[in-house]
Design an enzyme around this catalytic site. Structure first.
Site, PDB file in Angstrom:
ATOM      1  CG  HIS A  45      -1.741  -0.883   1.570  1.00  0.00           C
ATOM      2  ND1 HIS A  45      -2.867  -1.883   0.734  1.00  0.00           N
ATOM      3  CD2 HIS A  45      -2.093  -2.065   2.441  1.00  0.00           C
ATOM      4  CE1 HIS A  45      -3.071  -2.683   0.667  1.00  0.00           C
ATOM      5  NE2 HIS A  45      -3.070  -3.190   1.561  1.00  0.00           N
ATOM      6  CB  SER A  75      30.131  -0.806  -0.960  1.00  0.00           C
ATOM      7  OG  SER A  75      28.639  -1.480  -1.189  1.00  0.00           O
TER       8      SER A  75
END
Length: 1113
Positions: free
Chosen positions: A534, A797
């Site tokens: 939702h 990273s």
């Protein structure tokens, strides 16, 4: 169309200063009856005394997103229009076009359930029904409807639940009867082909559906919306409401348990008309002779004519009517008012009508067939992988200018959201087949197997002229229930569900299937949940708790009109309903393997790289040698977390990051990555290899309980012939990095391009200090990280290597939350180096088959290591400051001798609640030594804990020397053993997702004494807990007076509760605040289920605990 500055406002929106820039159109001036002008206060008091008891507060919950509405809970107003039959009138946007559960509360606080029996496809009105016999303690009368009484200058009162105040009475005077229907939003519900009334009554959110009454207590209009920039309120005329009510009354003489569904004839040409003044129609080309005919045939005071504003493609009027056409006659009769036109259309469904129009001064006559409006209003939807898909409604077809009936995505859910399909998308092609209706989509889904990846093409109203193509991965794991079709039943007011496929269909199978034709096995991992994502901006008065919210739904800054059951805007957590997975058991045998031989000689390594990659990898002239060595070992992660499986406080659904292969053999590959990329095991992981352009799924096998890293396994056979180019990196845990050492930071960009930079270590032992987030989630504690002089920013990273490409640390991402003031916070991330020694220790245990719970990986059972830890949060203090707390010179010297670089002592910040160290160590204690050996860093603590595992006959306690309030004491402190599975059991009850408290919660130092095993992690929009306010960040202690100290007790108590039964729940919040609330169980839309991880099969299996029509499990 409506004023662009209009907006149906809520309290949260506030008022916008400034005058409207659009001139008012002419009003229909009719002299009001004389009696209304002299109505006294006593007249109004008598009228209101009759009206107020018949006005009810409606508490509605949209259980699923559908058509123009999102799932959620809201307050609104309605009023009784037929007492004998039990009929309540309110707005369409209150009744909702989709599944709804509602209750009505009368003025004496009596509450009764109500069920929808009709919602108009176009106009903003609908009806609920209730049992009149259920009202036992209130005398009330129905409110009569008198649309003919409305006139300009009439004094009115709006009685309703304005701003959530249950009963508010607002005064006003009708100023206009011919206002254009307000425009609420471009992608939601809008009324059209009708006039609205206007008055300066200043209504706000919650008053939708309020009666607009005159001094005699008659309803002359229905309150629908307002403009937040002024006090203007908009009322719907009641003529068509009266007609619909008469149909309902003729079909049902009195209240009966099973209401007879009523078909109310509604016709349409799929064309929108606006009422334009005669001056404007002349500018559009209306002939003067035609104008004279119209004026002569129309009532005195007529100000204009109907003009075509838009035509829906594919409708009856398409290619026959065009915007700007002026309507002159229908079936030979001059029509200038919406009411006459609509009456004629409703009475001519499936019949031919003749329309005479003028287009640019040319008279045209067309014959059109009036279409049944209900046939283009969807009454069913498909729920698959959390998505809600149904035929495109007339409302949205008009908004988006698409054909009615196309396959429309109301909510994308998990599978489509993961592929990048947005809300409001129209699916045009799936798995190579054209899709024109919902049945064709279901037929294609039926043919697909779990884990298969297929293309999908869609269009969006924001970019309607180009198709977009995405790759959809059919859920490998059973995160959701099998696809279901919900169909509306107006006799019960419910939507009934049935399976979309037969039980033996491919999509329901749980076997290992080929993924994308590559022969990749679908790993049997991770837990499931059936939820609808939702992801919406709700404008209703939400029943939310901003303290528990993860995300803020900001209101649109534009001043568009909004439906008026908007009340307080609020923050919301994305959560939904879950369903999940069976799995098949694979062979049960163990296999110990040794790590592959490392290529020590740099020349040999370089030659092997050049031979294997043949220039396909980073061999550019400016690439460092370490980059060329390490690139084949790098892997790009894309991680998706199903919304309903966002456990342990995980703060996002989608993560990216770079990992490095630390083990690769014929039967198993292991990749290490930070836990800000792989936060929980209940997730879908896709691995893209830098060595060769291929993407395969991964399986989370180990989450370190303390350090910021996770291990993900993959199947090397899925790489095919290209597996030879994939290799494991060489790890170099010793010697540890020191300040001033040179390292190479190597990582991958989003485009899988290797990037490297030579950097200098500035601090090899920086202690982390990350505070708790508003919603507790994993945070790195008791860790020392590596800092560099330069890096690639906060989102890059990778790994730190030496000049030969040997990995000394992973360059990982850490999650934190920055707080601004008291109520504002923002998620951030930063990157630091994580020493490779902790990873290497766990890897050695996995390879050597150390003691631990076996876990099935690629069909082979392997013992996964257990980690012994001291569940205490520590922080370092400089010895210079420790003296001020009473640390003696002897201990200062001893600690300096032990570690002349750090020159620090560890102090206790807090113990994890429920740990063996709780109540033994206190905040502020200085840990000086363990087993008489001085302790100066976190690694000393870890080594002492690991040493306990070498002896089977000890009591697993650490003999600590502690300085407490200036006194040196000896104390035995227990340690805890944790696995790398994380949370392994989840229960969904009434829409709240409960679990055992995870370490981030226990790190706050509080667990309720009555029992702490039922922690509410999330809640679902449109669920009973949403409606009644059982939100996250609290424990459920009792249900109906029965204690629930753990999940097993909670299941035993809740499975005895029947559908529709009210439940009394006692809770305590994270802040220690107790609370008692009641909620009503709804098994129709929200069955009780659990998902549990089984290490023997490496899958999350779902079982239904209680549902309608099913025996308890």
């Amino acid at each position: 169309m409506g004023d662009p500055l209009e907006r149906l406002g809520s309290e949260a929106m506030g008022l916008v200063d400034g005058a409207s820039t659009v001139k008012d159109e002419l009003c229909m001036e009719i002299d009001p009856p004389f009696r209304e002008n002299v109505a006294t206060a006593e007249d109004w008091r008598k009228a209101l005394s009759k009206v107020v008891p018949a006005v009810v507060v409606l508490r509605t919950t949209a259980c699923r997103a559908f058509d123009t509405e999102s799932a959620g809970a809201s307050y609104a107003t309605g009023f009784v229009v037929d007492k004998r039959r039990g009929i309540i009138l309110t707005n369409r946007h209150v009744v909702k076009p989709g599944p709804v559960v509602a209750e009505a509360m009368f003025v004496n606080r009596e509450e009764i359930p109500v069920h929808p029996i009709y919602r108009d496809p176009v106009h903003d009105f609908g009806f609920f029904r209730y049992d009149p016999g259920a009202i036992q303690f209130l005398n009330y009368e129905e409110i009569p409807l008198s649309p003919e009484a409305a006139c300009v200058g009439l004094e009115i009162r709006v009685v309703g639940n304005d701003s959530g105040e249950k009963v508010s009475i607002l005064a006003g005077t009708l100023a206009r009867l011919d206002r254009d229907a307000p425009h609420y939003k471009k992608d939601g519900y809008n009324d059209f082909n009708t006039f609205y009334m206007q008055a300066a009554s200043g209504t706000k959110g919650g008053s939708s559906g309020s009666p607009v009454i005159d001094w005699q207590g008659r309803a002359v209009a229905l309150n629908a919306g307002s403009k937040s920039s002024s006090a203007s309120a908009f009322f719907l005329p009641l003529e068509r409401v009266v007609r619909a009510l008469e149909f309902l009354q003729r079909s049902n003489d009195s209240y009966v348990n099973k209401w007879e569904a009523v078909s109310i004839p509604r016709g349409t040409l799929q064309a929108t008309f606006l009422h334009k003044g005669f001056d404007e129609t002349r500018r559009l080309g209306l002939q003067s002779e035609t104008e004279q005919i119209v004026r002569h045939a129309s009532p005195l005071g007529e100000t204009g004519m109907l003009v075509v504003d838009s035509v829906v493609p594919g409708g009856p009027a398409h290619k026959h009517l065009e915007p700007g056409d002026v309507l002159v006659r229908v079936n030979g009769e001059v029509i200038t008012q919406f009411l006459k036109l609509e009456t004629l259309l409703d009475d001519s469904v499936n019949q031919n009508i003749e329309l005479q129009t003028e287009r640019g001064g040319t008279s045209l006559t067309v014959n059109l067939v009036v279409q049944d409006l209900h046939l283009i209003t969807p009454d069913h939807f498909l729920e698959v992988s959390g998505a809600v898909i149904h035929p495109l409604s007339y409302q949205q077809a008009r908004n988006f200018r698409f054909h009615c009936g196309l396959v429309y995505v109301t909510e994308p859910g998990y599978m489509l959201f993961r592929a990048g399909v947005p809300r409001h998308a129209i699916i045009k092609k799936f798995a190579g087949e054209e899709i024109s209706c919902l049945e064709e989509l279901i037929a294609v889904l039926f043919k697909l197997s779990r884990g298969v990846r297929v293309p999908l093409e869609y269009i969006s109203y924001t970019d309607r002229h180009r198709r977009k193509s995405v790759l959809v991965t059919v859920d490998r794991h059973e995160w959701y229930a099998p696809p279901q079709i919900y169909t509306r039943d107006d006799s019960t007011g419910l939507w009934t569900a049935k399976p979309a496929f037969q039980p033996d269909s491919h999509l329901l199978s749980t076997g290992l299937n080929d993924v994308g034709g590559l022969g990749v096995q679908a790993f049997s991992v991770s837990g499931g949940a059936n939820c609808m994502d939702h992801l919406h901006q709700s404008n209703n008065q939400e029943l939310t708790d901003s303290v528990t919210s993860m995300e803020t739904n900001c209101e649109d800054a534009s001043d568009d009109a909004r439906p008026q059951d908007d009340s307080a805007g609020s923050k919301k957590r994305r959560v939904e309903e879950d369903l999940s997975a069976d799995g098949n058991v694979v062979s049960d045998y163990s296999l110990h393997e040794t790590r592959e031989v490392k290529l020590e000689d740099p020349n040999t390594v370089q030659n092997a790289i050049l031979r294997d990659f043949q220039g396909a990898t980073a061999t550019t002239a400016n690439a460092s040698f370490s980059e060329r060595v390490i690139e084949p070992t790098l892997v790009m992660f894309e991680v998706h977390v199903p919304p309903s499986c966002m456990l342990d406080g995980v703060h996002s659904q989608h993560f990216f990051g770079t990992g490095v292969i630390i083990y690769h053999s014929q039967s198993m590959g292991l990749v290490v990555v930070d836990k800000n990329t792989v936060a929980i095991s209940a997730s879908d992981v896709m691995l893209s290899f830098a060595a060769f352009p291929i993407e395969i799924p991964g399986e989370v096998v180990f989450l370190h309980p303390v350090h910021n890293y996770a291990l993900v396994a993959y199947d090397p056979s899925a790489l095919g012939a290209n597996g030879a180019s994939v290799r494991a990196a060489e790890l170099l845990p010793e010697p540890a990095l020191r300040r001033g050492d040179s390292v190479y930071l190597v990582g991958l960009s989003r485009s899988l391009q290797a990037t490297s930079r030579k950097s200098i270590v500035t601090n090899p032992c920086a202690a982390l200090n990350i505070g708790s987030a508003d919603c507790p989630r994993y945070r790195a504690t008791n860790m020392e990280v590596i800092e560099l002089d330069t890096d690639f920013g906060s989102s890059f990273s990778g790994v730190l290597t030496d000049e030969h490409g040997r990995v000394q640390a992973i360059w990982g991402s850490f999650s934190t939350q920055l707080k601004f003031g008291c109520n504002t916070s923002e998620d951030h991330q930063f990157v630091r180096g994580i020493p490779i020694y902790a990873i290497s220790q766990v890897l050695d245990k996995i390879i050597s088959g150390a003691k631990g719970t076996p876990l099935l990986i690629n069909g082979v059972k392997r013992p996964m290591p257990l980690v012994r830890i001291l569940e205490v949060e520590l922080y370092p203090t400089l010895l210079s400051k420790a003296r001020s707390f009473g640390l003696s010179d002897d201990w200062v010297q001893a600690l300096v001798n032990k570690d002349p670089i750090r020159r620090q002592v560890l102090r206790v910040k807090g113990c994890l609640a429920g740990s063996k160290a709780e109540n033994l160590l206190e905040q502020g204690d200085m840990i000086l030594a363990i087993n008489k050996e001085p302790v100066t860093c976190f690694r000393d603590i870890e080594n002492a804990c690991q040493a306990l595992d070498k002896y089977d006959n000890n009591d697993q306690k650490l003999n600590m020397t502690v300085l407490r309030q200036g006194l040196e004491i000896e104390i035995l402190v227990g340690t805890d053993v944790r696995d790398g599975n994380g949370t392994t059991r989840v229960i969904n009850w009434c829409g709240c997702i409960v679990q055992d408290p995870h370490p981030a919660v226990r790190a706050l130092g509080f667990l309720p004494e009555e029992g702490h095993g039922v922690y509410v992690a999330r809640w679902c929009h449109g669920s009973p807990v949403h409606r009644y306010g059982l939100y996250a960040l609290q424990w459920i202690l009792e249900v109906n007076g029965k204690p629930t100290p753990d999940l097993d007790a909670f299941v035993n108590v809740t499975k005895e509760i029947e559908h529709g039964e009210f439940v009394r729940v006692r809770t305590v919040h994270l802040n220690g605040k107790p609370r008692v609330l009641t909620l009503k169980q709804d098994l129709h839309y929200w069955p009780t289920w659990e998902v549990r991880f089984d290490p023997d099969t490496s899958i999350w299996s779902r079982k239904t605990i209680k549902a309608l029509g099913c025996a308890n499990v």
